[in-house]
Write a protein that holds these residues in place. Structure first.
Motif, short mmCIF file in Angstrom:
data_model
loop_
_atom_site.label_atom_id
_atom_site.label_comp_id
_atom_site.label_asym_id
_atom_site.label_seq_id
_atom_site.Cartn_x
_atom_site.Cartn_y
_atom_site.Cartn_z
N ALA A 45 66.54 61.06 63.67
CA ALA A 45 65.15 61.52 63.57
C ALA A 45 64.35 60.63 62.64
O ALA A 45 64.82 60.23 61.58
CB ALA A 45 65.13 62.95 63.05
N TYR B 262 63.15 72.42 71.62
CA TYR B 262 63.76 71.10 71.43
C TYR B 262 65.03 71.22 70.60
O TYR B 262 66.06 70.63 70.93
CB TYR B 262 62.79 70.14 70.73
CG TYR B 262 61.70 69.58 71.60
CD1 TYR B 262 61.97 69.06 72.86
CD2 TYR B 262 60.39 69.53 71.13
CE1 TYR B 262 60.96 68.53 73.64
CE2 TYR B 262 59.37 68.99 71.90
CZ TYR B 262 59.66 68.50 73.16
OH TYR B 262 58.66 67.95 73.92
N ILE C 182 57.92 68.90 65.83
CA ILE C 182 59.11 68.17 66.28
C ILE C 182 58.80 67.59 67.65
O ILE C 182 58.44 68.33 68.56
CB ILE C 182 60.34 69.09 66.38
CG1 ILE C 182 60.68 69.67 65.01
CG2 ILE C 182 61.54 68.33 66.96
CD1 ILE C 182 61.79 70.72 65.05
N THR C 183 58.93 66.27 67.78
CA THR C 183 58.65 65.64 69.07
C THR C 183 59.76 64.66 69.43
O THR C 183 60.37 64.05 68.54
CB THR C 183 57.31 64.88 69.06
OG1 THR C 183 57.26 64.00 67.93
CG2 THR C 183 56.14 65.83 68.99
N PRO C 184 60.03 64.52 70.72
CA PRO C 184 61.00 63.51 71.15
C PRO C 184 60.42 62.11 71.03
O PRO C 184 59.20 61.93 71.14
CB PRO C 184 61.25 63.87 72.62
CG PRO C 184 60.08 64.66 73.06
CD PRO C 184 59.49 65.30 71.85
N MET D 147 68.79 69.17 71.07
CA MET D 147 69.21 68.42 69.90
C MET D 147 70.71 68.53 69.71
O MET D 147 71.26 69.62 69.80
CB MET D 147 68.48 68.95 68.68
CG MET D 147 68.03 67.87 67.75
SD MET D 147 66.93 68.51 66.51
CE MET D 147 65.35 68.44 67.33
N TRP E 240 64.23 61.72 67.70
CA TRP E 240 63.21 62.73 67.42
C TRP E 240 62.31 62.28 66.29
O TRP E 240 62.64 61.36 65.55
CB TRP E 240 63.89 64.05 67.02
CG TRP E 240 64.89 64.50 68.01
CD1 TRP E 240 66.25 64.27 67.97
CD2 TRP E 240 64.65 65.21 69.23
NE1 TRP E 240 66.84 64.81 69.09
CE2 TRP E 240 65.89 65.39 69.87
CE3 TRP E 240 63.49 65.73 69.83
CZ2 TRP E 240 66.01 66.05 71.09
CZ3 TRP E 240 63.61 66.38 71.04
CH2 TRP E 240 64.86 66.55 71.66
#
Length: 161
Positions: free
Chosen positions: A54, A43, A141-143, A48, A8
């Motif tokens: 991350a 997410y 928050i991004t993958p 998660m 992440w």
DNA sequence: GCCAACGTTGGC
DNA sequence: GCCAACGTTGGC
């Protein structure tokens, strides 16, 4: 079968909460409260898991970019700041039965020896697909792909990954 | 400080 | 359900 670790990217304004803040917390751990975006919440809530890693990204600062690594050490649980009228993150629509928002805990793993800047990410063919590189991206928050995660670690000059 | 891009809200 | 208005994010 063991679940595969996911990767992440977490954005934070260093004036508000930097990776140095995270590292100085007891246990180098802090709850990621205050997320008030449904996609980012989903997410955390749905995807998660403890052990996920991350990239820690500093936004809204002189050199925006990835500054280090943290690990998810507690999975999604209610973000009770949504219920507190005195909190900056208060949400009048949150109730004790349905707090609406959740948070995970992150633990500091490593601060990079240097920042891998947004400009660098954008001009590198291996990274330009990252969501954070997209113009107008506001998701906190991004993958991230495993290959992207490891590539950034290598750019930063660390063996992590 | 500017402003483009975005997510949310609310009137209809 | 549509969409204009609004507030916020975040790079520059």
């Amino acid at each position: 079968m063991a679940a595969k670790r996911s990767y992440w990217l977490f954005k934070s304004e260093p004036d508000v909460f930097s990776i140095q803040h995270l590292e100085s917390r007891p246990g180098k751990t802090e709850s990621w409260d205050g997320v008030r975006n449904y996609q980012a919440r989903n997410y955390m809530r749905d995807a998660m898991r403890c052990g996920d890693l991350a990239l820690f990204y500093h936004s809204n600062c002189a050199t925006p970019g990835v500054v280090g690594i943290a690990e998810v050490t507690r999975e999604a649980h209610p973000d009770l700041t949504a219920l507190d009228p005195k909190s900056d993150y208060y949400d009048p629509k949150a109730t004790p039965d349905n707090p609406r928002w959740c948070m995970v805990a992150l633990t500091h793993v490593q601060t990079f020896p240097r920042t891998v800047s947004l400009a660098e990410i954008r001009e590198d063919p291996a990274l330009e697909q990252m969501l954070v590189a997209r113009k107008g991206n506001r998701l906190s928050i991004t993958p991230v792909e495993e290959a992207e995660f490891k590539y950034i670690c290598r750019l930063a000059g660390t063996p992590q990954g």
